[in-house]
Scaffold this motif. Structure first.
Motif, PDB file in Angstrom:
ATOM      1  N   UNK A 286       0.812  -1.212   0.000  1.00  0.00           N
ATOM      2  CA  UNK A 286       0.000   0.000   0.000  1.00  0.00           C
ATOM      3  C   UNK A 286       0.847   1.264   0.000  1.00  0.00           C
ATOM      4  N   UNK A 287       1.937   1.261   0.780  1.00  0.00           N
ATOM      5  CA  UNK A 287       2.767   2.467   0.834  1.00  0.00           C
ATOM      6  C   UNK A 287       3.432   2.717  -0.512  1.00  0.00           C
ATOM      7  N   UNK A 288       3.935   1.651  -1.146  1.00  0.00           N
ATOM      8  CA  UNK A 288       4.628   1.839  -2.418  1.00  0.00           C
ATOM      9  C   UNK A 288       3.657   2.269  -3.507  1.00  0.00           C
ATOM     10  N   UNK A 289       2.404   1.819  -3.415  1.00  0.00           N
ATOM     11  CA  UNK A 289       1.435   2.171  -4.461  1.00  0.00           C
ATOM     12  C   UNK A 289       1.183   3.676  -4.487  1.00  0.00           C
ATOM     13  N   UNK A 303      -1.932  -4.989  -6.291  1.00  0.00           N
ATOM     14  CA  UNK A 303      -2.136  -6.441  -6.262  1.00  0.00           C
ATOM     15  C   UNK A 303      -1.268  -7.078  -5.177  1.00  0.00           C
ATOM     16  N   UNK A 304      -0.097  -6.483  -4.892  1.00  0.00           N
ATOM     17  CA  UNK A 304       0.722  -6.987  -3.778  1.00  0.00           C
ATOM     18  C   UNK A 304      -0.046  -6.791  -2.477  1.00  0.00           C
ATOM     19  N   UNK A 420      -4.193  -0.301   6.784  1.00  0.00           N
ATOM     20  CA  UNK A 420      -3.605  -0.223   5.439  1.00  0.00           C
ATOM     21  C   UNK A 420      -4.692   0.014   4.392  1.00  0.00           C
ATOM     22  N   UNK A 421      -5.910  -0.467   4.643  1.00  0.00           N
ATOM     23  CA  UNK A 421      -6.993  -0.199   3.695  1.00  0.00           C
ATOM     24  C   UNK A 421      -7.308   1.284   3.646  1.00  0.00           C
TER      25      UNK A 421
END
Lengths: 497, 214
Positions: A286-289, A303-304, A420-421
């Motif tokens: 989520x952070x990288x997205x 997707x990760x 994280x959501x």
């Protein structure tokens, strides 16, 4: 030994194989534009395979072992095989938009081979079959990623995916060899007896660890996820759509069967390992997205993150005491199903934008609602569902996963999932804001106007149907998700787990 | 392993020759000579399998390793320019990974060779020696396993190899110009460049692009 009766249960697989070979022969003996014929062959094959799947189900809903215990036909495998037939059919229609005649036949044939591998994988009851199936699934997919071989990015993505995938397969075989050395059997069910008699000695944990690492690569869990964004970004969009859902969900299905069947005696250790991996996967994905500006890369990290959510369900599965009804498994099945449809749909809309603006950049989504309302509306549905907003199916999926995590006493993991959501809302809703609330850039608008004839031709009705089906299913399973969950529960109840 | 003088002589010959050939393989400078030494090693290892009574494994070893894998190495070497080999001896970093691994293998060999009861207990499987001789040999035992218990993966492997072959052909085939031109982005670019958006003109542009290099 092949018993004639066994073949009756694998008619769907035989039809899929027949379709792949027919497509190749068709390509060899005909000339000209063969796009609609290849789509028809593939759809007819997958349709009749789905029909046979339901006509020849085991009597009294029990699990049937075939081919000397190599393959099992049960509700679990039927659930996933239905999903995969649907996904492959959608992917072929999607591919027909993207590829000219000759590459489309290659695409369709390789897709059918991969589909066959996935269908065998979810029914594998023995490590030998599982390994062959996982390779039959993966090898065509490496080629699909590199199918536009005149683009460097595509070849680079295929090469990375292939090298890491081959490495993961080697680790898997090493783990299987250890498991065989410890227990003297390759059967998943008998492995459990062998492991149980040895207790949790370090060698069993070593074998388990190798297998978890290998499957972690296949489902793209942190820290084995590095190939994912590159592969999705470089792949032609229909291939990326299929890779992000099919092989991932199939590997997840194998993982759930392995932890509930073969390594069930080590359930406590599995829960610890998977819970840590799941938490890391959710956080990093989520952070990288958030930082991504390319939509396919963003969907890669997304997707990760979703792999992480599904792993929460699998971790909860293994926490359940033996003999209980595996609360977590149906929630993983449900999540896998709805995740596949909404992610596939998001890639399908990304292709609409790609065909209009020649760009995968997020800024290309600016003002999409003004240009083409329906894809924009569908994308909004996918983004909200991926975030987990009620009443869409992604919300129900997360709810069931949370429920099983809490039931299994993994409260901290449930909290991580919720937090994280919330973070994920940032990057999913940004796309919605761009589409609906911002005007398009002047140059982008000009190029979109210039390409208007090409764009309207490029995105034909069939592709709109792919978007509509996935969006419709995402909404429908949110409202009547109970039906899908009931199917998942019935599937798990009659399974070799 | 039968306990007679011929077998012992064969064993010591194979042991000495295979160790010598492997040392030669890692020490010669010319990669082609290295590959040929590898063939010698493989043939001698096949000899070990033969005197241990695994005729099938010996044949498979020669067919797969000497026949297929080394040929692959030689093909790869053919594509490299071997006329200008570096003068100085290259000591690369893999050496530091290789030495511990070699030591690990040596320890493993000693442990298995010593054959403590614990080790013997842990080496088990579906086909202990008694079952193999009952079935009439290692090839028969392998056939029984392959065509009874593992029929499905055996057949599945042929499908997998077909898929892999198709994939290799797809990737290696010559890229035709119309493939690029039919790709929507390229098509859009071509039409933008020519100030034309009709499919016919884009096709003409593609044909022109195809003919220009000749």
């Amino acid at each position: 030994m092949i018993e004639p009766g066994d073949l009756g249960y694998v008619v769907p697989e035989l039809i899929v194989l027949g379709t792949a070979l027919t497509l190749l022969l068709w390509a060899a003996i005909t000339r000209g534009d063969r796009r609609w014929m290849s789509v028809s062959i593939a759809l007819a094959g997958n349709g009749s395979a789905a029909l046979m799947l339901f006509m020849r189900t085991p009597a009294d809903g029990a699990a049937v072992e075939l081919f000397a215990g190599q393959l099992v036909v049960d509700g679990y495998s039927t659930f996933f095989r239905t999903l995969f037939l649907l996904l492959a059919s959608l992917a072929i229609v999607f591919g027909a938009q993207r590829f000219p005649s000759a590459p489309l036949i290659d695409f369709a044939a390789l897709l059918q081979f991969s589909l066959l591998g996935m269908m065998l994988l979810v029914g594998a009851a023995d490590w030998a079959t599982a390994f062959i199936a996982i390779e039959t699934m993966a090898i065509p997919v490496y080629v699909l990623v590199g199918l536009t071989r005149f683009r460097r990015a595509s070849l680079e993505a295929a090469m990375k995916y292939f090298a890491l995938g081959a490495f993961a397969s080697a680790v898997l075989v090493y783990g299987i060899a250890w498991s065989y050395g410890l227990t003297g059997t390759t059967s998943l069910a008998e492995t459990a007896d062998g492991i149980a008699s040895r207790g949790d000695e370090p060698w069993s944990l070593f074998a388990l660890g190798l297998i978890l690492v290998a499957l972690g690569f296949k489902v793209a869990a942190v820290p084995f996820h590095a190939w994912t964004p590159d592969a999705y970004q470089g792949a032609p969009t229909p291939a990326a759509a299929f890779v992000s859902v099919g092989p991932k969900v199939a590997a997840m299905a194998l993982l759930a069967r392995v932890v509930t069947l073969a390594f069930e005696p080590l359930a406590a250790n599995i829960t610890v390992a998977l819970a840590v991996i799941a938490a890391a996967t959710m956080i990093l994905g989520n952070l990288a997205a958030i930082a991504q500006s390319d939509v396919k890369r963003m969907l890669g990290y997304s997707s990760i993150a979703h792999t992480g959510y599904m792993l929460v369900g699998v971790a909860a599965v293994s926490q359940t005491d033996a003999g209980a009804d595996f609360v977590g498994v149906p929630s993983v099945l449900f999540y896998g199903f709805v995740y596949a449809l909404m992610t596939f749909g998001a890639f399908a809309v990304a292709y609409v934008v790609e065909a209009q603006t020649d760009s995968n950049d997020l800024s290309a989504f600016r003002g999409l609602a003004r240009r083409s309302m329906l894809p924009a509306a569908a994308m909004a549905v996918f983004m909200l569902s991926l975030t987990g907003v009620p009443p869409l199916s992604g919300f129900l999926g997360k709810l069931y996963i949370l429920q099983s995590a809490v039931d299994a006493g993994l409260g901290w993991l449930a909290v991580t999932l919720v937090v994280t959501s919330v973070v994920s809302a940032f990057y999913y809703l940004r796309v919605v804001v761009l589409m609906f609330m911002e005007d398009e850039d002047a140059p982008a608008a000009a190029s979109a106007a210039a390409d208007a004839p090409a764009a309207s031709g490029a995105v034909a009705d069939a592709h709109s149907a792919v978007v509509a089906v996935t969006a419709g299913a995402t909404v429908a399973f949110g409202i009547v998700g109970g039906g899908l969950l009931a199917w998942a529960q019935a599937a798990v109840a009659s399974s070799l787990l | 392993m039968p306990d007679n003088i011929e077998t012992h002589l064969a064993f010591w010959y194979l042991a000495a020759a295979s160790v010598a050939a492997s040392l030669l393989m890692v020490s010669v400078r010319n990669p082609v000579h290295s590959a040929i030494s590898l063939v010698v090693v493989i043939f001698h290892v096949a000899g070990f399998f033969a005197i241990l009574g695994s005729g099938f494994l010996a044949v498979a070893q020669i067919a797969i390793y000497a026949g297929a894998i080394v040929v692959l190495f030689l093909f790869t070497l053919m594509m490299l320019d071997l006329r200008h080999l570096p003068e100085e001896r290259v000591t690369h970093r893999q050496l530091w990974l290789g030495i511990p691994l070699a030591l690990l293998l040596a320890v493993e060999a000693v442990v298995i060779g010593a054959g403590t009861p614990e080790v013997r207990e842990s080496i088990k499987g579906a086909f202990p020696p008694a079952t193999v001789s009952e079935l009439g040999g290692s090839a028969e035992a392998l056939a029984v396993a392959l065509f009874n218990d593992y029929t499905l993966p055996f057949l599945g492997a042929s499908v997998m190899l077909t898929a892999a072959t198709v994939g290799a052909i797809v990737l290696a085939r010559r890229i035709e110009e119309h493939e690029r031109a039919d790709f929507p982005r390229q098509r859009a670019q071509t039409s933008a460049a020519n100030g034309a958006d009709s499919a016919a003109q884009a096709e003409q542009a593609a044909q022109a692009a195809q003919e220009s290099p000749r």
